[in-house]
Design an enzyme around this catalytic site. Structure first.
Site, PDB file in Angstrom:
ATOM      1  N   GLY A  83       7.607  40.104 -11.160  1.00 18.77           N
ATOM      2  CA  GLY A  83       8.727  39.939 -10.004  1.00 18.77           C
ATOM      3  C   GLY A  83       8.195  40.041  -8.613  1.00 18.77           C
ATOM      4  O   GLY A  83       7.102  40.351  -8.440  1.00 18.77           O
ATOM      5  N   ARG A 147       6.738  34.768 -15.387  1.00 21.23           N
ATOM      6  CA  ARG A 147       6.159  35.969 -16.425  1.00 21.23           C
ATOM      7  C   ARG A 147       5.605  35.297 -17.713  1.00 21.23           C
ATOM      8  O   ARG A 147       5.418  35.809 -18.613  1.00 21.23           O
ATOM      9  CB  ARG A 147       7.478  36.699 -16.815  1.00 21.23           C
ATOM     10  CG  ARG A 147       8.114  37.468 -15.683  1.00 21.23           C
ATOM     11  CD  ARG A 147       9.103  38.516 -15.877  1.00 21.23           C
ATOM     12  NE  ARG A 147       9.633  39.246 -14.709  1.00 21.23           N
ATOM     13  CZ  ARG A 147       8.928  40.298 -14.318  1.00 21.23           C
ATOM     14  NH1 ARG A 147       8.062  40.613 -14.699  1.00 21.23           N
ATOM     15  NH2 ARG A 147       9.807  40.978 -13.293  1.00 21.23           N
ATOM     16  N   ASP A 178       1.083  43.948 -16.436  1.00 21.25           N
ATOM     17  CA  ASP A 178       1.204  42.929 -17.538  1.00 21.25           C
ATOM     18  C   ASP A 178       0.497  41.701 -17.064  1.00 21.25           C
ATOM     19  O   ASP A 178      -0.356  41.278 -17.803  1.00 21.25           O
ATOM     20  CB  ASP A 178       2.518  42.693 -17.879  1.00 21.25           C
ATOM     21  CG  ASP A 178       3.503  43.343 -18.917  1.00 21.25           C
ATOM     22  OD1 ASP A 178       2.781  44.158 -19.563  1.00 21.25           O
ATOM     23  OD2 ASP A 178       4.615  43.542 -18.434  1.00 21.25           O
ATOM     24  N   LYS A 204      -0.036  44.510  -7.626  1.00 24.94           N
ATOM     25  CA  LYS A 204       1.460  44.084  -7.048  1.00 24.94           C
ATOM     26  C   LYS A 204       2.585  44.504  -7.765  1.00 24.94           C
ATOM     27  O   LYS A 204       2.450  44.907  -9.153  1.00 24.94           O
ATOM     28  CB  LYS A 204       1.719  42.522  -7.174  1.00 24.94           C
ATOM     29  CG  LYS A 204       3.087  42.203  -6.823  1.00 24.94           C
ATOM     30  CD  LYS A 204       3.592  41.067  -7.954  1.00 24.94           C
ATOM     31  CE  LYS A 204       3.950  41.904  -8.971  1.00 24.94           C
ATOM     32  NZ  LYS A 204       5.000  41.061 -10.074  1.00 24.94           N
ATOM     33  N   THR A 205       3.360  45.301  -7.362  1.00 25.73           N
ATOM     34  CA  THR A 205       4.851  45.820  -8.053  1.00 25.73           C
ATOM     35  C   THR A 205       5.560  46.700  -7.258  1.00 25.73           C
ATOM     36  O   THR A 205       4.887  47.786  -6.778  1.00 25.73           O
ATOM     37  CB  THR A 205       4.639  46.260  -9.341  1.00 25.73           C
ATOM     38  OG1 THR A 205       5.885  46.596  -9.908  1.00 25.73           O
ATOM     39  CG2 THR A 205       3.819  47.243  -9.628  1.00 25.73           C
ATOM     40  N   ASP A 207       7.648  48.468  -8.373  1.00 26.35           N
ATOM     41  CA  ASP A 207       8.013  49.715  -9.065  1.00 26.35           C
ATOM     42  C   ASP A 207       6.920  50.733  -8.825  1.00 26.35           C
ATOM     43  O   ASP A 207       6.967  52.183  -9.166  1.00 26.35           O
ATOM     44  CB  ASP A 207       7.743  49.208 -10.398  1.00 26.35           C
ATOM     45  CG  ASP A 207       8.679  48.463 -10.971  1.00 26.35           C
ATOM     46  OD1 ASP A 207       9.612  48.015 -10.080  1.00 26.35           O
ATOM     47  OD2 ASP A 207       8.748  48.051 -12.153  1.00 26.35           O
TER      48      ASP A 207
END
Ligand code: FBP
Length: 559
Positions: A83, A147, A178, A204-205, A207
């Site tokens: 993402g 992804r 992931d 990275k994320t 979240d």
């Protein structure tokens, strides 16, 4: 098509990201020092067996000293994976600038649309002109993202062939847990096969769940949460101006509730549900509903028929009764998705009944049909349910509405309940990176080059001491295998980088838990406002409340 630049975009092109002090005097004064081996906190033996060549490597720190990295020409490839998160372009610009600073003959190519670009050999070479058009901008559009999971020997072999053909000796994977798991597997294969290709990851994320002892925060969390907190603050101001709506706001965060918690710390809503607490206390949907209803009733008695509830998108996966159902559905969809899709109506239900445990099937039948359909939608490439598409906030509204109707019938509640639902996710993932993310990402990219130049592979680029000004940031790397554990994915146990969930004993949650009782009843909203890029450092370079509280706690522990 000629693109028209906004004044902010033009101004951001000129922004010079801040680097840790050791990187501000050129590369010749930097040496790599090694610390202790970095080992997984669980499943150690299994991870050692899966990654025999990259297991047990030492942590790396860059320090001042005479640079003794081997002089070599480096052609690197970079992948944006998963993402979008604000700052991805700056990781690339930092990496590009470092490569060119070391030797103008070094080259950087970008694989298009995520890991699949590496398999297809689909790439572009970065030039000054192209890079300059993306400095300090949001988005991943410079090369796109994807992804695709890299996990088979066949894929690794193709990746090695593509790199050999392009003369690439290092691949930088910019991704979350992931994607960096992919990076670790690729690194292991390249070492085993003596392919001469290094692999470095960057955390990275939005979240915020790729963090551990070695990684203070993933990039993108800062900008995304500041964007959502701005919007939530605006809604709060509208709520207490109009005094007639209850706003149910779902925020992104596939597993962890860091985003919801950070937004709550910044905006002080009436209710914020934290999935990790729900799981720990085995709170049912009925109990969560009661918690919200108590706030609605208490506020109504004060004449305040309005409020704000923040819901993490992961909630549905943490409520005990739904957690088991989703895990079973993930396995079912990994093996029987075509058979299921071929059936409709009662035939689909009858087939599901044969595949699910009786208790999970019962829970499934009790859900509204829109939620049932959303739970049966395709999984992502990693076998995960696509939580951003499940309308948990609407489910909660219905449950609260139903309970309030009962209370009204019993003459216990006399208020008015007008709910509105919102989902903030995609709005924050491509915002112009805050100064923090612009600086952090540029430093991560620059540092990824330093790891490459010192011949490391299977490492995550790390920048730490982040709650302090950038000049005091520290640079280094941690081995990817040291962050792994085994998890069940698509019906099988697989090695994956361990996600960091909200720590219920950690400072951010404790700060929230100590205050939420008052927030539930009174109107204590705070209005963070939009991200500021220019102005006093106390405003423009401020870090998230989560990072600030965690850092303060870390300092206290160290004495
Ligand atoms: P990453 O973990 O890849 O960074 O993505 C996080 C996220 O933004 C989640 O918050 C959200 O659930 C998911 O991506 C949405 O995925 P998609 O972009 O495929 O809709």
């Amino acid at each position: 098509m000629e693109s028209v630049l906004s004044p902010l975009q033009t101004a951001r092109y000129e922004y010079k990201p801040k680097l840790p002090e050791i990187y501000t005097h050129g590369m010749c004064g930097i040496i790599a020092a090694e610390g202790e081996p970095w080992l997984p906190s669980s499943d150690c033996e299994a991870i050692r067996n899966i990654f025999p060549h990259t297991f047990g490597m030492n942590r790396v720190y860059f320090r001042k000293g005479d640079n003794c990295a081997p002089k070599k020409k480096i052609n690197a490839g970079v992948i944006l994976s998963g993402g979008q998160a604000p700052g991805g372009h700056n990781v690339i610009t930092g990496l590009y600038d470092a490569l060119k600073e070391a030797d103008p003959a070094n080259r950087l190519v970008g694989f298009k649309n995520g890991p699949s670009g590496l398999l297809e050999g689909s790439c572009i070479e970065f030039t000054d002109d192209l890079i300059d058009r993306y400095r300090n901008t949001g988005g991943f559009d410079i090369i796109g993202s994807g992804r695709t999971k890299l996990e088979t020997e066949e894929q690794f072999k193709i990746a090695a062939e593509v790199c050999a053909k392009l003369g690439i000796s290092a691949v930088v994977v910019i991704g979350g847990d992931d994607s960096n798991t992919n990076a670790a597997m690729l690194a292991e294969y390249f070492v085993r096969e003596n392919a001469g290709i290094q692999v470095i990851g960057c955390p990275k994320t939005i979240d915020g769940d790729l963090k551990n002892e070695g990684v203070e925060i993933s990039f993108g969390f800062d900008t995304a949460t500041k964007t959502y907190a701005d919007l939530i603050g605006n809604i709060e101001r509208d709520a207490c101006s109009a005094r007639k709506y209850w706003h149910f706001i779902k925020v992104m965060g596939r597993s962890a509730s860091h985003v919801a918690l950070e937004c709550a710390l910044r905006t002080q809503p009436n209710v914020c549900i934290i999935s990790e607490e729900v799981e720990a206390k085995k709170t049912s949907f009925t109990e969560i509903t009661e918690q919200i209803v108590r706030s609605v009733c208490a506020r109504s008695e004060r004449g305040d028929n309005f409020g704000v509830v923040i819901v993490p998108e992961s909630l549905i996966e943490f409520v005990p009764e739904l957690k088991d159902l989703i895990a079973e559905l993930n396995d079912v969809l990994a093996s029987k998705s075509e058979e299921l899709a071929a059936r409709a109506g009662w035939k689909k239900y009858a087939y599901l009944e044969t595949l699910l445990s009786p208790s999970s099937y019962k829970v499934f039948t009790l859900l509204p049909s829109n939620i049932q359909n959303q739970l049966l939608m395709d999984r992502d490439q990693h076998g995960n349910v696509q939580l951003s598409r499940i309308e948990t906030e609407k489910l909660l509204i219905e449950l609260v509405r139903k309970r309030l109707a009962e209370l009204k019938h019993d003459e216990i509640y006399h208020g008015k309940f007008s709910p509105l639902s919102h989902f903030f996710g995609y709005e924050g993932r491509c915002a112009f990176p805050s100064n923090f993310d612009a600086d952090y990402c540029y430093s991560l990219g620059y540092n990824a080059f330093m790891l490459i130049s010192y011949s490391y592979t299977g490492y995550l680029s790390t920048i730490s001491n982040l709650a302090r000004p950038a000049a005091e940031w520290r640079a280094g790397g941690v081995p990817l295998t040291g962050m792994m554990n085994l998890e069940r994915r698509s019906g099988r146990l697989k090695p994956v980088i361990k996600k960091s969930l909200v720590d219920l004993n950690g400072a951010p949650f404790r700060y929230f838990a100590e205050r939420r009782g008052r927030w539930a009843v009174e109107t204590c909203y705070t209005f963070p406002g939009a991200i500021q890029y220019y102005g006093p450092p106390s405003v423009c370079d401020a870090v998230t409340k989560t990072l600030e509280l965690e850092q303060t706690e870390r300092m206290k522990k160290r004495g």
